[in-house]
Design an enzyme around this catalytic site. Structure first.
Site, short mmCIF file in Angstrom:
data_model
loop_
_atom_site.label_atom_id
_atom_site.label_comp_id
_atom_site.label_asym_id
_atom_site.label_seq_id
_atom_site.Cartn_x
_atom_site.Cartn_y
_atom_site.Cartn_z
N HIS A 1 3.02 6.60 -6.98
CA HIS A 1 2.40 7.84 -7.72
C HIS A 1 2.96 8.41 -8.16
O HIS A 1 3.43 9.88 -8.79
CB HIS A 1 1.57 7.67 -6.68
CG HIS A 1 0.60 8.77 -6.93
ND1 HIS A 1 -0.61 9.69 -6.42
CD2 HIS A 1 -0.15 9.51 -8.48
CE1 HIS A 1 -1.38 10.33 -6.85
NE2 HIS A 1 -0.99 10.55 -8.30
N HIS B 1 2.32 4.38 -2.48
CA HIS B 1 1.61 6.19 -2.96
C HIS B 1 3.82 6.78 -3.44
O HIS B 1 3.42 7.48 -4.70
CB HIS B 1 2.14 6.76 -0.95
CG HIS B 1 0.60 6.59 -0.86
ND1 HIS B 1 -0.27 6.61 -1.35
CD2 HIS B 1 0.45 6.19 0.41
CE1 HIS B 1 -1.33 7.36 -0.40
NE2 HIS B 1 -1.02 6.37 0.23
N HIS C 1 0.81 -0.71 -0.22
CA HIS C 1 -0.05 0.09 0.32
C HIS C 1 0.56 0.82 0.30
O HIS C 1 0.16 2.30 -1.01
CB HIS C 1 -0.36 -0.19 0.99
CG HIS C 1 -2.17 1.14 1.48
ND1 HIS C 1 -2.92 0.87 1.08
CD2 HIS C 1 -1.22 2.09 1.62
CE1 HIS C 1 -3.28 2.42 1.22
NE2 HIS C 1 -2.77 3.34 1.92
N GLU C 2 2.18 1.33 1.43
CA GLU C 2 2.41 2.72 1.38
C GLU C 2 3.50 2.59 0.15
O GLU C 2 3.70 3.74 -0.50
CB GLU C 2 3.76 2.47 2.43
CG GLU C 2 2.87 2.64 3.58
CD GLU C 2 2.14 3.66 3.48
OE1 GLU C 2 2.18 4.81 3.17
OE2 GLU C 2 0.92 3.89 4.49
#
Length: 721
Positions: free
Chosen positions: A519, A516, A512-513
């Site tokens: 992104h 980021h 999940h992290e």
């Protein structure tokens, strides 16, 4: 600096959130005006120096000390004030270039200071930094309000805004000035002098209260429960080793164990410890962080924050803080966010009832005459998983060695987006010896994309949870091409020489992290302010990235037994797949109850609340199962009360998951989780464009339609009708 105008000073000052870090760093190397540089000598302070070294300059993390910040903050504020004054008092007619673009370039030195300060206060906090937060939070809030409230500046922005459709601006420039004008208006630029003074007082009081809240929660998370060998029966050896190491660090007697009051240390005890009394003791300590009536109790400061927010919203012309905060989101209104949450909540509660019934039946079958309580849920759910799927977390963990899962995340990013990660630890400064650093390049051309810092282990002074941060973002206007960013986790550091075996939940958090990170490494915008995205969009790329963890190509390559090196057996992979929707009642309800209470709290117009009483009554109103507690109870809800960033915004994860589930469906429809064309379109329309276009429209470009909420319900195993 411009990002502060868009996001609001109190949302950014010292929140420690992903959004804060992304936004504060967007102009990290902004050009300084020649006149300002010539007229004012820069003090010999490491925080004020330009970043030097490889990768177009890197932060001097290893040289930062608390005493550097007062001088640096004051100089940065004064320099930014001169830069803004030059823009506001420009005798030439206001244009996009001499007003909006000029603001995009201002405040670069102060942004660099913020980047360093965010690390020190989130990853390396101590009493000196906490004192700085209390002192400088209000001062910085006032400094940014001064910019928003500058009437000459606002008039120039309004002039450009009014002429936006007739002055030759392209679509992105029109969007930028529109967002700036609307943001300054929302934040009080149109108020009279007396109202501005009152608003600034509110913002300064909030900044101080945020610092107080964070300090109290961190203090409670620094406590621990001491346990004996007998009490630790059933707990896996790697967890025991880590707890023994924590006990040794705290100088407890030999043979003792220390269970630190953080989620990464507590959850394994609640899952595996056979001692019901230990589980209860650990659970109560954890869920009552900030709610013990002592020096670290947060209820009073929460009540203060909620009232200040409500009063501020009223002053700004909004019915509630929730209405104020929802203006610049995809959902647009609190009611729209509540509508989505209420669509999912009944299915989650129904599933919880089924899960509890299964646990209760198994407990009786085992001859244990108990009623399932919150400290029993994880323990018996794990036993139900074993009985139903012949699967336990302990069976999976030997295949989830931390280094292998890190490499898995890098491999997937390479296959999907052509990003390569090469370790370069030791070549650039870091803030702690545990930090690992990676060079990020573009596959094929070897073009430098960025530098990636990993801070994976829990430590005293580091806030709980997991988060991503940028220290410098890509922005064509500033000439910034090499992105500097990090992932921060709180895995329990093992004893020397021992492997780090993480749970499936922890592995999903890592992915999940890292979503980021992907992104911000792919983001490619011209104007710095477009690096920030709406709160209910920002979690979308990270949640999508979780999906690749359990794909066959990833598991077969990287899920290898830490002792034998053998890949995870296909039979185990199949069991994991079959159990993919197991425990979704618990996972959904503990999160969603937190999000609903957040929104209900901030929809209260008066803002007059007793936090504990409000929490109890809100949960009763929505029918919260008694066997559960909110994932984040109000007394320790850092997302809400360490800054404005997630306030009336915790629903964002669910809103983002609607897009996430529908995006994953696109890859499934393509027949390959690593389908190159789908990945290309996902990156082109959604990951690389920041906030240059409306995010809902960008999603429609990618998918051809709006996201389908049924994809989310299906993914969680809930009925779609």
């Amino acid at each position: 600096m411009k990002a502060v105008l868009l996001a609001g000073a109190t949302a950014l000052a010292f929140g420690g959130s992903t959004a804060m870090a992304q936004d504060l760093a967007v102009a990290s190397a902004a050009a300084q005006t020649a006149g300002a540089q010539a007229s004012t000598a820069v003090p010999n302070n490491i925080l004020l120096a330009e970043w030097t070294g490889p990768y177009a300059g890197v932060p001097p993390f290893d040289k930062v000390k608390p005493e550097h910040f007062p001088e640096a903050f004051q100089f940065g504020i004064d320099e930014q004030r001169r830069e803004v004054a030059a823009i506001a008092n420009n005798a030439a007619p206001a244009t996009f270039q001499n007003t909006v673009e000029a603001l995009e370039k201002a405040g670069g030195r102060l942004d660099r200071i913020f980047a360093l300060y965010g690390v020190m206060t989130s990853n390396m906090s101590n009493p000196q930094y906490q004192a700085l937060q209390k002192e400088w939070g209000p001062k910085l809030a006032a400094a940014f309000d001064e910019i928003t409230f500058n009437p000459q500046l606002f008039q120039r922005v309004k002039t450009v805004y009014d002429a936006r459709q007739t002055s030759g601006l392209d679509a992105k420039q029109q969007r930028l000035v529109t967002r700036l004008y609307e943001s300054m208006t929302r934040q009080g630029a149109n108020l009279n002098a007396q109202q501005k003074e009152q608003l600034s007082a509110y913002n300064q009081q909030l900044a101080a209260a945020f610092a107080t809240f964070s300090e109290k929660v961190l203090a409670d998370e620094s406590t621990f429960i001491q346990a004996t060998e007998a009490e630790m029966a059933g707990v896996p050896q790697d967890i025991k080793d880590a707890a023994a190491s924590a006990a040794k660090e705290r100088k407890l007697p030999a043979g003792s164990y220390a269970i630190v009051n953080t989620r990464s240390a507590v959850d394994p005890i609640l899952t595996f410890a056979d001692s019901r009394s230990l589980r209860e003791k650990v659970w109560k300590a954890f869920v009552n962080r900030g709610d013990n009536g002592g020096a670290n109790d947060t209820n009073q400061v929460i009540a203060q924050i909620v009232k200040l927010r409500a009063d501020r919203a009223k002053l700004l012309g909004f019915d509630s803080h929730a209405e104020f905060r929802m203006q610049d989101t995809m959902a647009k209104t609190p009611e729209k966010a509540m509508e989505l949450m209420n669509r999912v909540w009944p299915a989650a509660v129904a599933r919880v009832k089924e899960e509890v019934a299964d646990q209760q039946a198994l407990a009786r079958k085992l001859g244990q005459n108990i009623t399932i309580e919150p400290w029993d849920y994880r323990y018996y759910q794990e036993k139900v998983r074993k009985e139903r799927y012949n699967l336990t977390q302990d069976e999976v963990k030997p295949y989830f060695e931390l280094n292998n899962i890190i490499e898995a995340s890098y491999w997937a990013a390479g296959e999907l987006y052509g990003l390569d990660f090469k370790e370069v630890t030791g070549t650039v400064p870091v803030w702690h010896p545990d930090i690992r650093v990676y060079s990020v390049t573009k596959r094929g051309s070897n073009e430098q994309v960025g530098l990636f810092y990993r801070d994976d282990y829990a430590r005293t002074g580091k806030r709980s949870g997991a988060w991503a941060t940028t220290y410098r973002s890509r922005a064509g206007l500033l000439g910034d091409e090499i992105v500097l960013g990090s992932n921060n986790n709180n895995f329990v550091k093992p004893a020397p020489g021992q492997p780090v075996l993480i749970s499936l939940d922890d592995a999903e958090t890592l992915f999940h992290e890292f979503g980021h990170a992907i992104h911000y490494y792919l983001s490619d915008v011209h104007y710095p302010s477009f690096n920030g995205t709406p709160r209910d969009f920002v979690e979308y790329p990270s949640q999508v990235n979780e999906n690749w963890l359990l794909t066959e190509p990833v598991l077969s390559r990287f899920a290898k037994h830490y002792q034998t090196g053998e890949p995870m057996p296909k039979a185990l992979i199949e069991k994991i797949a079959k159990a993919s929707t197991f425990n979704q009642g618990f996972a959904t309800a503990e999160y969603l109850s937190s999000a609903i209470v957040d929104m209900m709290l901030h929809m209260e117009p008066s803002g007059v609340v007793d936090p504990d009483k409000f929490e109890r009554e809100a949960l009763a109103k929505i029918g919260m199962p008694k066997e559960l507690v909110m994932r984040h109870r109000l007394p320790q809800f850092n997302h809400l009360f360490s800054s404005d960033a997630y306030s009336a915004g915790y629903y964002s994860y669910l809103w983002s998951e609607t897009m996430d589930a529908d995006t994953w469906a696109a890859f499934e429809e393509a027949g390959n989780p690593f389908d190159k064309e789908t990945a290309r379109r996902f990156a082109e329309y959604l990951l690389s464009t920041g906030n240059e276009t409306d995010r809902a429209e960008a999603y429609r470009q990618f998918r051809g339609r709006d996201p389908d909420v049924n994809a989310l319900l299906k993914k969680r195993g809930f009925p779609t009708k």
